[in-house]
Design a protein around this motif. Structure first.
Motif, PDB file in Angstrom:
ATOM      1  N   GLN A 186       0.828  -1.194   0.000  1.00  0.00           N
ATOM      2  CA  GLN A 186       0.000   0.000   0.000  1.00  0.00           C
ATOM      3  C   GLN A 186       0.871   1.257   0.000  1.00  0.00           C
ATOM      4  O   GLN A 186       0.612   2.233  -0.694  1.00  0.00           O
ATOM      5  CB  GLN A 186      -0.913   0.007   1.242  1.00  0.00           C
ATOM      6  CG  GLN A 186      -1.990  -1.061   1.204  1.00  0.00           C
ATOM      7  CD  GLN A 186      -2.778  -1.104   2.515  1.00  0.00           C
ATOM      8  OE1 GLN A 186      -2.480  -0.365   3.469  1.00  0.00           O
ATOM      9  NE2 GLN A 186      -3.793  -1.995   2.556  1.00  0.00           N
ATOM     10  N   THR A 187       1.908   1.230   0.801  1.00  0.00           N
ATOM     11  CA  THR A 187       2.794   2.389   0.876  1.00  0.00           C
ATOM     12  C   THR A 187       3.508   2.618  -0.457  1.00  0.00           C
ATOM     13  O   THR A 187       3.694   3.760  -0.916  1.00  0.00           O
ATOM     14  CB  THR A 187       3.839   2.197   1.983  1.00  0.00           C
ATOM     15  OG1 THR A 187       3.167   1.957   3.207  1.00  0.00           O
ATOM     16  CG2 THR A 187       4.750   3.418   2.116  1.00  0.00           C
ATOM     17  N   ALA A 188       3.918   1.542  -1.100  1.00  0.00           N
ATOM     18  CA  ALA A 188       4.648   1.668  -2.359  1.00  0.00           C
ATOM     19  C   ALA A 188       3.781   2.232  -3.463  1.00  0.00           C
ATOM     20  O   ALA A 188       4.288   2.875  -4.409  1.00  0.00           O
ATOM     21  CB  ALA A 188       5.199   0.301  -2.780  1.00  0.00           C
ATOM     22  N   LYS A 189       2.447   2.030  -3.383  1.00  0.00           N
ATOM     23  CA  LYS A 189       1.553   2.489  -4.441  1.00  0.00           C
ATOM     24  C   LYS A 189       1.094   3.930  -4.222  1.00  0.00           C
ATOM     25  O   LYS A 189       0.407   4.488  -5.068  1.00  0.00           O
ATOM     26  CB  LYS A 189       0.343   1.565  -4.530  1.00  0.00           C
ATOM     27  CG  LYS A 189       0.697   0.190  -5.073  1.00  0.00           C
ATOM     28  CD  LYS A 189      -0.542  -0.689  -5.170  1.00  0.00           C
ATOM     29  CE  LYS A 189      -0.186  -2.051  -5.754  1.00  0.00           C
ATOM     30  NZ  LYS A 189      -1.386  -2.924  -5.899  1.00  0.00           N
ATOM     31  N   GLN A 190       1.430   4.509  -3.096  1.00  0.00           N
ATOM     32  CA  GLN A 190       1.066   5.895  -2.851  1.00  0.00           C
ATOM     33  C   GLN A 190       1.905   6.820  -3.726  1.00  0.00           C
ATOM     34  O   GLN A 190       3.046   6.517  -4.075  1.00  0.00           O
ATOM     35  CB  GLN A 190       1.279   6.246  -1.372  1.00  0.00           C
ATOM     36  CG  GLN A 190       0.388   5.484  -0.431  1.00  0.00           C
ATOM     37  CD  GLN A 190       0.694   5.809   1.033  1.00  0.00           C
ATOM     38  OE1 GLN A 190       1.587   6.607   1.323  1.00  0.00           O
ATOM     39  NE2 GLN A 190      -0.054   5.183   1.940  1.00  0.00           N
ATOM     40  N   GLN A 191       1.248   7.967  -4.073  1.00  0.00           N
ATOM     41  CA  GLN A 191       1.959   8.902  -4.936  1.00  0.00           C
ATOM     42  C   GLN A 191       3.125   9.567  -4.198  1.00  0.00           C
ATOM     43  O   GLN A 191       4.177   9.819  -4.768  1.00  0.00           O
ATOM     44  CB  GLN A 191       0.992   9.968  -5.443  1.00  0.00           C
ATOM     45  CG  GLN A 191      -0.027   9.407  -6.423  1.00  0.00           C
ATOM     46  CD  GLN A 191      -0.923  10.497  -6.966  1.00  0.00           C
ATOM     47  OE1 GLN A 191      -0.886  11.645  -6.524  1.00  0.00           O
ATOM     48  NE2 GLN A 191      -1.741  10.132  -7.957  1.00  0.00           N
ATOM     49  N   GLU A 192       2.912   9.865  -2.939  1.00  0.00           N
ATOM     50  CA  GLU A 192       3.976  10.465  -2.134  1.00  0.00           C
ATOM     51  C   GLU A 192       4.312   9.515  -0.997  1.00  0.00           C
ATOM     52  O   GLU A 192       3.520   9.356  -0.054  1.00  0.00           O
ATOM     53  CB  GLU A 192       3.547  11.818  -1.576  1.00  0.00           C
ATOM     54  CG  GLU A 192       3.358  12.877  -2.641  1.00  0.00           C
ATOM     55  CD  GLU A 192       3.027  14.235  -2.027  1.00  0.00           C
ATOM     56  OE1 GLU A 192       3.069  14.313  -0.773  1.00  0.00           O
ATOM     57  OE2 GLU A 192       2.782  15.170  -2.784  1.00  0.00           O
ATOM     58  N   ILE A 193       5.416   8.889  -1.158  1.00  0.00           N
ATOM     59  CA  ILE A 193       5.835   7.904  -0.156  1.00  0.00           C
ATOM     60  C   ILE A 193       6.616   8.613   0.932  1.00  0.00           C
ATOM     61  O   ILE A 193       7.572   9.341   0.650  1.00  0.00           O
ATOM     62  CB  ILE A 193       6.701   6.802  -0.794  1.00  0.00           C
ATOM     63  CG1 ILE A 193       5.914   6.093  -1.896  1.00  0.00           C
ATOM     64  CG2 ILE A 193       7.170   5.817   0.250  1.00  0.00           C
ATOM     65  CD1 ILE A 193       6.722   5.073  -2.645  1.00  0.00           C
ATOM     66  N   LYS A 194       6.164   8.410   2.159  1.00  0.00           N
ATOM     67  CA  LYS A 194       6.889   8.983   3.279  1.00  0.00           C
ATOM     68  C   LYS A 194       8.087   8.089   3.595  1.00  0.00           C
ATOM     69  O   LYS A 194       7.915   6.885   3.830  1.00  0.00           O
ATOM     70  CB  LYS A 194       5.979   9.117   4.502  1.00  0.00           C
ATOM     71  CG  LYS A 194       4.861  10.109   4.287  1.00  0.00           C
ATOM     72  CD  LYS A 194       4.025  10.264   5.560  1.00  0.00           C
ATOM     73  CE  LYS A 194       2.921  11.303   5.349  1.00  0.00           C
ATOM     74  NZ  LYS A 194       2.087  11.472   6.565  1.00  0.00           N
TER      75      LYS A 194
END
Length: 1443
Positions: free
Chosen positions: A26-34
């Motif tokens: 899920q994190t990898a598919k976010q546009q802005e990865i924290k």
């Protein structure tokens, strides 16, 4: 990280991994990865993935998908990238050998891994262990092989390049093993090793990467070694293609030689099909290719532990042939590799091939090659003496006389390094085999050659020996033991060279001390002190040889410096007790104060080097005394004891100041208790050595005057007096000198006057001749007469009467019991009675000639001494004729054979020459003529020894400032022209040339001084060397074989006078030609008027002797005039007629008187009809006389050190027995100091005459007669009754001995087999046999014309002088000319032709023992021409009647 197991530790692990995978995806598919969120998840994932077993599961799908996202793989943060890589390697571990990713994803993953591997370079980075863990995981799971499925080999090559490049000192221990596993797996799984990948691996083995990244080099070596089988086909294919000239894509094709070497060191078997191709390269036409191939093959054969020389025998043979390559650069390259090759050869045969080739290159026509050959042999010997034969080292020592300065210096430097390496190993207890036998001769040879070459002597002193002959780390005790061993192995001439070097330094110390004193005294007496300073600077500058003129100027500049610390330092260096360490520090300080640059600095530096105790320091001398005493007490070997004692005595005579503080240790030697000593006879050796040291150094000890010296000297007085009464003869003689030195002349007179009276009274007793103490008493009286003439004078007549009237005819001498049946018949075995009688005659003569300047003032001697001389001269004249037809006289003396007879004649001649130094006016002319004929004595040994005495007498008289007397006795030398021994003739000729040069220089200086002082120039004719002619012609006119009229009619004038023409030519050639080599040359035509003036003056005189021979004299004058003009016409054909010489010739009135009615006659008016002037070749086959050892004396040994086999030193025999130590003996032809200042000279002469050394003195040693042969014809044979029958010259000529064996001009061609030797079976054996045959010489009558010093092309590599040029027509043969001379295949055409290899020293220009140390001496054979027939000579009868 090896050994990790991957198991779930609890049941929740699967659920946690699944949960993390979903969050990560899920994190990898976010546009802005924290970043923080992603990093936290990756850390947790990495931790749990480490525990996942190697088994794919659907629970991993989410995490696999998340890690494969582009945003994750391409993240810029380094921490994120690190943990992504950590997670990925565990995912790949689980799925291996398959992959859950596409090819594109795998390429990104492996790109990330490359980024991680690059970070391994910094071992101190915080994440270094994480990087290592990733590398370890990849290497263990072999997941790296997935990259082999990529298109192309870019990633594989990058992986190899990165992992090899990052290796360094800090990380290699950690990453080496996983790296090798990973790269090895890639090589193992690949279908074929691409060339690019091979280049990456091999590139690490080459410079500059090898030097810049040594740990990459190490890693590459390990990689190749582990994967040899996988890399071998590619390696072989690549290298073979390059060597065959095939095109290749590799960038390393130009460095294939270096690659072959590096690969061979790693996996030699991989190159089995490659290396044979190198043989073609060794035979290539291109010089550069052969040079490169030689460099490679030599390095391959030199790999430690390799047996390549045995595996590739053909390649090894071809490589050895390159030692003879036509190209100098190829020979140089081979030689540069041969030192290491010698040490790595796996077989003795291979080593022998290399060593043979090396020895051959020592005679190479190219200077650089000879230098390299010297360096190669010595470098190998310094590392391991077991790989170099004794013959090879001695061949190197021959290069000390090379014509090129660079070769001579290289040989000296390298031999000294070999010896120091041996000393270090000896001190460390690391000697192997018989290394002592191999190198102990080196110091003696170095110093011996230096004694003949001023240039080499300067180089040794200022460069080679600057830090000392022995290693500086050796303590004095170890240095003393080494010196004892050196002296034990040294031959007499080498011992003399050691003493000469010590004497040079001692003399230099005295000069420097006087120079400093003169400088300090300038303030008190400016003019006189400056004159002394100038004179001392000139004398001091003479030590600088060719640079003397510049050195003199710089020394005077040095004296003007105002820094007194400089002169205090020089004074310290000139002090007797300075050590080598202190000398080095002081010299450094002095040079720094003077300045390190400029001519004055160079001279100062050289002066400091000459003053340093580089040979024998005072501490070593003291330790040597202790070592000798310890060896005598502990059975250290009598040879060592005698050698150490001999060195002590010789060193004390040469450099007394060394022993100035050693009275205590020397006193202990004298008082050694015989009970404590290990062997009988050692006590006598200790006593003799102690007295000789005290005799030589007593005055220096007294001058030093340490505390308690006076009491110790007084205590020694009683012991020394007792030695004079009852000690050994030599000890008694030395004891008198010791007493005078220790107590001073005045105190010694008080002690010795009663002793002389007691000894003289003992001689008057009835049984005096049978007294065992008689020899010691006579020697003591002799020393007293020399040192204190006024003390001996009251007893002179009594002693003379005792010797001449009682002792000579006595038959009851002590110790003269019947001995061997050969006693008195062989020169080595005199009867005991004759030994005692001849020693007494010589001792008496010495007693009547005082030492020092008093010998030049006979009128000041006591009248009793002069009366004794008058009584002795007729007796000596009678003894000179012992062995003629006067059998009664022979029997009266008790001679047992011809050796005894010859010994008597020699003793009488030696005694007469001794008297001539002081009492020449009391020797009648006819007695002088009889004395001169001893130069033509029938016995070889007598001629040799007497010739040496005559040459020494001339030298002594010149140094004493008696030129007219020197001319008189120089007239004896031309009589050697009739000697059948070439060595004797050469020694006499060279001495005559030296005399002429010295007198011409002195006469020119005297004329210049006279001109400057009085305003008139010119030289007195009797000051010139030509003044010998009146004496020579007088001797020849009274010659017993001067042709009578009937002999001239019978044989013809030409044949009858041939020997006399030869003797005259022998004298005239030096007179006319020797001046051409002077600083201001004198041409023959300039000298001819003087010679003509003397001869024409003689034609207007009469013979003034009791039996005049005026007619013969005039014939000889005309004969000499014609010969002189013929010689000038020969050497200066366009010379105008000679002019007139002003002045008169003051002839000796005892020999000549003015003719009452002189008639002016033309030249040649007295010549007999039919006599033509005919110049003969004095030296057949030579333009000049062949030199003895380079400068008129033999060099080297008189016998071989060991058998000349081509075997390593370790296999050599245990060693030859060492000769007992004895005083150093100079060659008789050498100029020595006046014996009046040294006892050693007389001891040498006595041993020389009575131990068979007389012939060796001038002929370089004496050989025994061939087995089964009778007495040599033309010599002497035993007549009935023990008398001698002298053969006529015609008979002697028929008995000439075989000529010297001709040396082969082509060293590789073996001599023809003889019955005594089988043909050599191999080329190496043939070369060895050829060298042995070349060194075997027969006993020659004269030097064979075939044995020319110029072999092959007329050039010898042995220098006759110090010129730095090579002469001769053949030496300049060009390489193209030689290329076609070899014949055969293409390889042979690149070799030196035999003619270019023939630059080997020949028998005649080599020293009597040079190279083999087995050079034979001249044989005992034919009597010289025209010396006496069967009866008593006419001249001798007239001499006795007149006297």
């Amino acid at each position: 990280m090896g050994g990790t197991t991957y198991e779930f530790q609890d049941s929740d692990t699967e659920a946690r991994v699944r949960s993390l995978g979903k969050k990560l995806l899920q994190t990898a598919k976010q546009q802005e990865i924290k970043k923080d969120v992603l990093l936290k998840l990756l850390r947790q994932a990495s931790e749990h993935l480490e525990k996942v077993p190697q088994k794919p599961s659907k629970e991993l799908d989410d995490i696999v998908s998340a890690l494969g996202q582009k945003s994750v793989l391409s993240h810029k943060d380094k921490d994120v990238k690190l943990y992504v890589a950590s997670c990925l390697v565990h995912v790949l571990r689980v799925y291996v050998p398959e992959s859950p990713y596409t090819t594109a994803q795998l390429q990104d993953i492996f790109g990330l891994l490359l980024w991680v591997f690059r970070k391994l370079e910094n071992a101190s980075a915080p994440s270094f262990q994480r990087y290592v863990s990733i590398l370890d995981t990849v290497s263990q799971t072999r997941c790296g092989v997935l990259a082999l499925d990529f298109d192309g080999d870019d990633y594989t090559c990058d992986l190899f390049s990165v992992l090899l490049d990052v290796a360094n000192e800090e990380n290699l221990p950690t990453i080496e093993e996983p790296t090798l596993q990973l790269l090895g797996a890639l090589l193992e799984e690949s279908d074929e090793v691409p060339q690019r990948l091979l280049d990456i691996i091999l590139g690490c083995l080459l410079a500059p990467k090898k030097d810049d990244s040594p740990f990459a080099y190490k890693l590459a070596q390990a990689l190749i070694h582990r994967n040899e089988a996988r890399l071998q086909p590619s390696l072989q294919r690549f290298l073979t293609a390059v060597m065959d000239g095939q095109p290749t894509e590799s960038e390393l094709h130009e460095d294939y030689h270096h690659l072959i070497y590096q690969v061979y060191r790693i996996c030699p078997h991989a190159l089995l099909p490659v290396l044979p191709h190198l043989e073609n390269e060794l035979q290539a036409d291109e010089d550069a290719k052969r040079v490169a191939a030689v460099g490679l093959v030599g390095r391959l054969f030199s790999v430690p532990g390799s047996d390549m020389d045995a595996q590739y025998a053909s390649l090894f043979s071809e490589f050895v042939r390159r030692f003879r390559d036509l190209k100098v650069e190829v020979r140089q390259k081979v030689l540069g590799l041969s030192a290491a090759l010698l040490q790595s050869c796996s077989s003795a045969d291979s080593r022998a091939q290399v060593l043979d080739a090396l020895v051959d290159r020592l005679s190479d026509p190219e200077e650089r090659v000879r230098v390299s050959a010297v360096a190669a042999i010595c470098e190998a010997a310094a590392a391991d003496l077991q790989v170099v034969t004794l013959e090879a080292l001695e061949a190197v020592s021959e290069r000390l006389r090379d014509v090129k300065r660079s070769v001579r210096r290289e040989a000296a430097t390298r031999l000294a390094a070999v010896f120091r390496a041996y000393c270090t190993r000896s001190h460390d207890g690391a000697l192997v085999g018989s290394e002592e036998e191999a190198v102990l001769w080196v110091p003696g040879r170095l110093l011996l050659e230096a004694s003949k070459s001023a240039e080499l002597a300067h180089f040794l002193t200022e460069s080679v020996l600057r830090g000392g002959l022995l290693p500086a780390r050796l303590p004095p005790a170890a240095a003393a033991r080494q010196w004892g061993a050196i002296y034990m192995a040294a031959e007499p001439q080498e011992r003399a060279a050691v003493a000469a070097m010590l004497n040079v330094r001692a003399g230099l110390q005295a000069l420097v001390a006087a120079f400093l004193a003169a400088r300090a005294g300038r303030s008190a007496e400016p003019l006189a002190a400056q004159q002394r300073l100038n004179a001392l600077a000139r004398r001091l500058a003479a030590a600088f040889g060719p640079e003397a003129a510049r050195a003199e100027a710089e020394l005077l500049k040095l004296a003007e410096l105002r820094d007194n610390h400089i002169f205090k330092g020089l004074a310290a260096l000139a002090a007797p007790g300075v050590s080598l360490e202190d000398a080095a520090k002081t010299a450094k300080d002095v040079v720094q104060r003077v300045g390190s640059r400029g001519a004055i600095a160079d001279v100062t530096r050289a002066l400091c080097a000459k003053l340093a105790p580089t040979l024998l320091a005072p501490a070593t001398a003291a330790a040597l005394v202790d070592a000798a005493l310890a060896a005598a007490r502990e059975d250290g070997g009598p040879d060592f004891v005698r050698a150490a004692l001999g060195l002590l005595a010789d060193a004390a005579a040469a450099a007394p100041s060394l022993f100035s503080g050693l009275l205590g240790p020397v006193k202990e030697l004298l008082h050694a208790d015989e009970v404590e000593l290990s062997a009988p006879g050692v006590k006598a050796d200790l006593t003799l050595a102690a007295t000789r040291v005290l005799a030589a150094a007593g005055a220096a000890m007294r001058a030093a005057a340490p505390e308690g010296f006076a009491a110790a000297a007084e205590e020694l007085q009683a012991d020394l007096l007792q030695l004079c009464r009852q000690g050994p003869p030599k000890a008694g003689k030395a004891a008198v000198r010791a007493l005078v030195g220790l107590r001073g002349a005045e105190a010694a007179k008080v002690a010795l006057a009663p002793l002389c009276m007691q000894l003289a009274r003992g001689l008057a007793k009835p049984g005096a001749t049978a007294n065992p103490a008689l020899p010691a008493a006579l020697q003591a009286l002799s020393s007293v007469g020399r040192l204190l003439p006024s003390v001996f004078a009251p007893h002179a007549e009594a002693v003379c009467a005792f010797v001449t009237q009682r002792l000579l005819v006595a038959d009851d001498l002590a110790g003269c019991a019947a001995g061997s049946s050969r006693a008195g018949r062989d020169w080595d075995h005199f009867s005991a009675g004759i030994v005692a009688k001849t020693a007494a005659v010589k001792a008496l003569a010495r007693a009547l000639v005082p030492d020092g300047p008093a010998a030049m003032r006979p009128a000041e001697l006591p009248a009793a001494t002069l009366r004794a001389v008058n009584a002795l001269v007729p007796e000596l004249a009678s003894l000179l004729e012992v062995g003629s037809d006067d059998r009664e006289e022979t029997e009266r003396l008790g001679t047992c054979g011809m050796a005894d007879v010859g010994a008597v004649r020699l003793a009488a001649g030696a005694a007469m020459l001794r008297l001539a130094r002081c009492h020449d006016a009391r020797i009648p002319p006819l007695t002088f003529c009889v004395l001169a004929l001893t130069m033509q004595d029938p016995q070889l040994e007598v001629r040799a020894a007497f010739g040496g005495r005559a040459r020494r007498t001339v030298s002594v008289l010149l140094k004493a400032g008696a030129p007219q007397r020197a001319a008189k006795y120089a007239a004896l030398l031309p009589l050697a022209a009739a000697d059948p021994s070439a060595d004797h003739r050469t020694a006499a000729y060279l001495a005559l040339c030296e005399y002429v040069k010295k007198r011409r220089v002195a006469a020119a200086a005297a004329a210049a001084s006279s001109s400057a002082a009085a305003g008139s120039g010119g030289t007195m004719l009797h000051e010139l060397p030509d003044y010998l002619l009146p004496f020579l012609l007088q001797v020849m006119a009274h010659h017993p074989d001067f042709p009578a009229e009937e002999e001239v009619e019978e044989a013809g004038a030409q044949e009858a006078f041939a020997p006399f023409q030869k003797m005259l030519q022998f004298a005239l050639e030096p007179l006319l030609q020797a001046g051409s080599s002077l600083p201001v040359p004198e041409s023959p035509e300039a000298v001819l008027p003087v010679v003509a003036k003397v001869l024409r003056t003689l034609k207007h005189t009469e013979d003034a002797t009791p039996e005049p021979a005026t007619a013969q004299l005039h014939v000889l004058c005309d004969m000499a005039l014609a010969l002189a003009q013929a010689l000038v016409a020969k050497h200066a054909p366009d010379t105008p007629p000679p002019g007139k010489v002003p002045g008169v010739v003051p002839l000796p009135t005892a020999f000549y008187r003015q003719a009452p009615n002189p008639v002016r006659l033309r030249d040649g008016s007295h010549l007999p009809p039919g006599l033509e002037t005919e110049l003969v070749e004095l030296w057949p086959g030579h333009a000049t006389p062949p030199r003895l050892g380079g400068r008129g004396r033999p060099a080297g040994r008189s016998k071989p050190r060991s058998k000349r086999s081509r075997r390593p030193v370790a296999a050599a025999e245990a060693g030859r027995p060492h000769k007992a130590a004895r005083p150093a003996k100079q060659h008789e032809g050498e100029d020595e100091e006046d014996e009046a200042s040294s006892e050693e000279g007389e001891e040498e002469e006595e041993e020389e005459e009575h131990a068979g050394a007389a012939a060796g003195g001038a002929a370089g040693g004496r050989t025994e007669e061939p087995s089964g042969a009778g007495p040599a014809e033309g010599g002497v044979v035993d007549a009935p009754g023990g008398t001698a029958a002298r053969k006529r010259p015609s008979e002697a000529a028929a008995g000439a001995a075989p000529k010297r064996a001709k040396k082969s001009a082509v060293p590789d061609v073996p001599p023809a087999p003889t019955a005594a030797s089988e043909p050599a079976s191999s080329p190496r054996d043939q070369r060895a046999a050829a060298r042995v045959q070349q060194r075997k010489v027969a006993a020659p009558a004269e030097a064979s014309p075939a044995a020319s010093p110029t072999t092959g092309h007329g050039k010898s590599l042995l220098a006759d002088d110090d010129e730095d040029t090579e002469t001769g027509g053949g030496g300049g043969a060009s390489e193209p000319a030689a290329k076609g001379g070899g014949g055969g295949d293409a390889a042979a055409s690149k070799l030196l032709t035999p003619s270019l290899r023939a630059y080997t020293p020949t028998e005649t220009d080599a020293s009597p023992s040079q190279g083999t140390r087995a050079r034979a001496a001249a044989a005992k054979h034919a009597a010289p021409a025209k010396r006496g027939g069967g009866g008593t000579s006419k001249a001798s009868k007239r001499a006795r009647q007149a006297d």
